[in-house]
Motif scaffolding. Structure first.
Motif, PDB file in Angstrom:
ATOM      1  N   ILE A   1      36.787  40.102  53.253  1.00 49.14           N
ATOM      2  CA  ILE A   1      35.894  39.473  52.159  1.00 49.14           C
ATOM      3  C   ILE A   1      36.691  39.627  50.891  1.00 49.14           C
ATOM      4  N   MET A   2      37.490  40.877  50.617  1.00 49.55           N
ATOM      5  CA  MET A   2      38.353  40.666  49.548  1.00 49.55           C
ATOM      6  C   MET A   2      39.141  39.340  49.689  1.00 49.55           C
ATOM      7  N   ALA A   3      39.938  39.140  50.654  1.00 47.59           N
ATOM      8  CA  ALA A   3      40.801  37.775  50.720  1.00 47.59           C
ATOM      9  C   ALA A   3      40.100  36.569  50.337  1.00 47.59           C
ATOM     10  N   MET A   4      38.928  36.374  50.787  1.00 42.43           N
ATOM     11  CA  MET A   4      38.228  35.376  50.740  1.00 42.43           C
ATOM     12  C   MET A   4      37.784  34.966  49.198  1.00 42.43           C
ATOM     13  N   MET A   5      37.139  36.202  48.639  1.00 46.18           N
ATOM     14  CA  MET A   5      36.894  36.284  47.253  1.00 46.18           C
ATOM     15  C   MET A   5      38.049  35.808  46.397  1.00 46.18           C
ATOM     16  N   ILE A   6      39.223  36.326  46.397  1.00 44.07           N
ATOM     17  CA  ILE A   6      40.263  36.133  45.556  1.00 44.07           C
ATOM     18  C   ILE A   6      41.023  34.715  45.975  1.00 44.07           C
TER      19      ILE A   6
ATOM     20  N   SER B   1      38.890  32.029  46.642  1.00 38.09           N
ATOM     21  CA  SER B   1      38.130  31.234  45.856  1.00 38.09           C
ATOM     22  C   SER B   1      38.135  31.361  44.543  1.00 38.09           C
ATOM     23  N   GLY B   2      38.960  32.187  44.038  1.00 33.65           N
ATOM     24  CA  GLY B   2      39.185  32.421  42.420  1.00 33.65           C
ATOM     25  C   GLY B   2      38.446  33.482  41.758  1.00 33.65           C
ATOM     26  N   VAL B   3      37.877  34.243  42.634  1.00 38.95           N
ATOM     27  CA  VAL B   3      37.156  35.267  41.966  1.00 38.95           C
ATOM     28  C   VAL B   3      38.135  36.471  41.469  1.00 38.95           C
ATOM     29  N   PRO B   4      38.003  37.163  40.097  1.00 38.49           N
ATOM     30  CA  PRO B   4      38.854  38.033  39.744  1.00 38.49           C
ATOM     31  C   PRO B   4      39.090  39.129  40.683  1.00 38.49           C
ATOM     32  N   SER B   5      40.322  39.740  40.822  1.00 36.04           N
ATOM     33  CA  SER B   5      40.911  40.474  41.864  1.00 36.04           C
ATOM     34  C   SER B   5      40.018  41.748  41.471  1.00 36.04           C
TER      35      SER B   5
ATOM     36  N   LEU C   1      36.455  45.536  43.868  1.00 36.78           N
ATOM     37  CA  LEU C   1      35.103  46.478  43.992  1.00 36.78           C
ATOM     38  C   LEU C   1      34.011  46.042  45.014  1.00 36.78           C
ATOM     39  N   THR C   2      33.882  44.877  45.337  1.00 36.94           N
ATOM     40  CA  THR C   2      32.929  44.603  46.429  1.00 36.94           C
ATOM     41  C   THR C   2      33.652  45.009  47.603  1.00 36.94           C
ATOM     42  N   GLY C   3      34.951  44.805  47.796  1.00 35.22           N
ATOM     43  CA  GLY C   3      35.434  45.290  49.371  1.00 35.22           C
ATOM     44  C   GLY C   3      35.038  46.959  49.389  1.00 35.22           C
ATOM     45  N   LEU C   4      35.309  47.711  48.351  1.00 35.40           N
ATOM     46  CA  LEU C   4      34.914  49.203  48.407  1.00 35.40           C
ATOM     47  C   LEU C   4      33.671  49.381  48.627  1.00 35.40           C
ATOM     48  N   PHE C   5      32.648  48.404  47.935  1.00 35.78           N
ATOM     49  CA  PHE C   5      31.541  48.555  48.384  1.00 35.78           C
ATOM     50  C   PHE C   5      31.063  48.322  49.814  1.00 35.78           C
ATOM     51  N   VAL C   6      31.567  47.229  50.220  1.00 36.23           N
ATOM     52  CA  VAL C   6      31.275  46.992  51.704  1.00 36.23           C
ATOM     53  C   VAL C   6      31.656  48.104  52.657  1.00 36.23           C
ATOM     54  N   SER C   7      32.882  48.545  52.450  1.00 35.16           N
ATOM     55  CA  SER C   7      33.187  49.656  53.358  1.00 35.16           C
ATOM     56  C   SER C   7      32.564  51.028  53.121  1.00 35.16           C
ATOM     57  N   MET C   8      32.154  51.121  51.976  1.00 33.93           N
ATOM     58  CA  MET C   8      31.210  52.331  51.865  1.00 33.93           C
ATOM     59  C   MET C   8      29.773  52.399  52.647  1.00 33.93           C
ATOM     60  N   PHE C   9      29.284  51.080  52.469  1.00 29.17           N
ATOM     61  CA  PHE C   9      28.034  50.670  52.936  1.00 29.17           C
ATOM     62  C   PHE C   9      28.210  50.605  54.400  1.00 29.17           C
ATOM     63  N   CYS C  10      29.320  50.119  55.044  1.00 28.46           N
ATOM     64  CA  CYS C  10      29.474  50.114  56.480  1.00 28.46           C
ATOM     65  C   CYS C  10      29.489  51.504  57.057  1.00 28.46           C
ATOM     66  N   SER C  11      30.228  52.669  56.487  1.00 26.71           N
ATOM     67  CA  SER C  11      30.439  53.773  56.805  1.00 26.71           C
ATOM     68  C   SER C  11      29.135  54.568  56.633  1.00 26.71           C
ATOM     69  N   PHE C  12      28.393  54.243  55.536  1.00 25.62           N
ATOM     70  CA  PHE C  12      27.126  54.737  55.446  1.00 25.62           C
ATOM     71  C   PHE C  12      26.062  54.317  56.493  1.00 25.62           C
TER      72      PHE C  12
END
Length: 321
Positions: A83-88, A90-94, A99-110
Motif C-alpha cells: 500500500i505504501m509503495a503504490m501510494m508513493i 502514484s505521487g502521494v507524499p511519502s 502514516l497510511t501504512g502504519l494505520f493499515v498494519s495496526m488495524f490488521c493486528s487489531f
C-alpha cells in the motif's frame, strides 16, 4: 572472591550472556574460514538485515509474554509495504503513505486480536487464517505485480551515521529501548506479564483482559508497520510476498532469547541477542557458501534446539520450586 563467583554464576543463568558467547564463537569460526566476514561492508549488511527482523521481533516479544501469537505478521507487513509503495508510486507524499501504512498494519493486528476475543479462539489460529486474507488482499491490490519505487524513498535505507552505522539499525535500537522501558517500568508492562502468567488471577485483580489484549496487538501492529517502512526504504520495492516468513524467524529469535512459549516470562534484551544470532548465522552460512536449502534446515534446527533448551530450563525451575 565469593561475590565474583556469584556474579559470574548469575551471568551464565542469563540467556543473553549465553547467546553472546555463541555469537562470538560463530563469528570467530566464520572469520577464520572467510576473513571477508569482518569487513565493514559485511558488518553493515548484518546490521541492516537484523534491523527489520528486530522490530517485528520486539512486537512478537510483547505478544508472546502476554500469551499470544501473531502468525500473520509477515502477510501484514507485505500488505502495508504494498500500500505504501503504490501510494508513493502514484505521487502521494511519502509521509502520508507511511502514516497510511502504519494505520493499515495496526488495524490488521487489531482485527486479529478482536477476532480472537470475539470467537474465544487462540490468536495463533486466528492469525493463521488472517495471514491468507492479508496476502490475498495484497495480491488483489497489486495484481501480483512488483511495486517498484526505486530511488523515491531511500532516506531510511540509505542513511549512514559517520558513514558506517545504518539509520535502520539505530531505529531498531530505539524500538528495543522503547519496549524495554514499556516492559520494565510501566503499568502496561506489568499487565503484559500478569496476563501471560495467569489470566484468571489478572482478571480477578481487576485487569481488563480484553482491552489490554487489543492494546498488545495494536502495539505489535504499529511495529510491523514500522518494519514495513524500513524494508520498503531498504529494498525500494514491494510485493505480496514481501516479509513472507519473517514472523516465524521473529518468533524463533524471541524464543531463543529466553521468552517462554507459555507466556509470563521473557524480555527484550534476550530478543535482541536472539535476533543478532539469527542474523549472524544467516550471514555466516552465506559467507561459507552453504546451500540455501540447507540454510533453512539449519535455521529450523537452531529454533528447535532453543525451544528444547527453554523447555528443559522451565522443567528444572519447576522441580526446584
Amino acid at each position: 572472591m565469593e561475590h565474583s563467583r556469584h556474579r559470574m554464576s548469575s551471568l551464565w543463568k542469563n540467556q543473553w550472556f549465553f547467546l553472546l558467547i555463541v555469537i562470538l564463537g560463530i563469528s570467530l569460526i566464520t572469520a577464520i574460514l572467510n576473513p571477508r566476514f569482518l569487513r565493514i561492508n559485511n558488518i553493515i549488511n548484518i546490521l541492516q538485515q537484523v534491523s527489520t527482523l528486530g522490530v517485528v521481533a520486539a512486537g512478537a516479544t510483547i505478544l508472546i509474554i502476554s500469551g499470544n501469537f501473531d502468525i500473520s505478521a509477515g502477510a501484514n507487513l507485505g500488505l502495508s509495504a504494498c500500500i505504501m509503495a503504490m501510494m508513493i508510486k502514484s505521487g502521494v507524499p511519502s509521509v502520508l503513505a507511511v502514516l497510511t501504512g502504519l494505520f493499515v498494519s495496526m488495524f490488521c493486528s487489531f482485527l486479529v486480536g478482536a477476532a480472537s476475543i470475539m470467537f474465544k479462539a487462540p490468536s495463533f489460529i486466528i492469525s493463521l487464517a488472517a495471514a491468507g486474507i492479508f496476502k490475498g488482499i495484497s495480491l488483489a491490490l497489486t495484481a501480483a505485480v512488483l511495486q517498484n519505487i526505486y530511488g523515491q524513498f531511500e532516506f531510511l535505507g540509505a542513511t549512514r551515521f559517520f558513514g558506517i552505522v545504518p539509520l535502520l539499525f539505530l531505529v531498531s535500537l530505539i524500538v528495543y529501548f522503547f519496549v524495554f522501558i514499556l516492559l520494565k517500568y510501566t503499568l502496561l508492562g506489568r499487565r503484559i506479564y500478569s496476563i501471560g502468567s495467569n489470566p484468571t488471577a489478572a482478571y480477578l485483580s481487576g485487569i481488563n483482559i480484553k482491552l489490554n489484549k487489543l492494546i498488545f496487538f495494536m502495539i505489535s501492529g504499529g511495529l510491523i508497520g514500522l518494519a514495513a517502512t524500513m524494508m520498503l526504504s531498504r529494498i525500494g520495492a514491494a510485493q505480496a510476498s514481501t516479509g513472507s516468513g519473517i514472523e516465524l524467524t521473529a518468533i524463533g529469535a524471541v524464543v531463543i532469547g529466553g521468552t517462554t512459549m507459555d507466556g509470563g516470562k521473557g524480555g527484550i534484551v534476550g530478543t535482541f541477542f536472539g535476533v543478532l544470532l539469527m542474523g549472524v548465522i544467516a550471514n555466516s552460512l552465506n559467507m561459507l557458501q552453504v546451500s540455501p536449502y540447507l540454510q533453512g534446515v539449519i535455521n529450523g534446527v537452531v529454533i528447535v534446539i532453543a525451544i528444547a533448551v527453554s523447555s528443559l530450563s522451565q522443567s528444572d525451575q519447576k522441580r526446584v520450586v
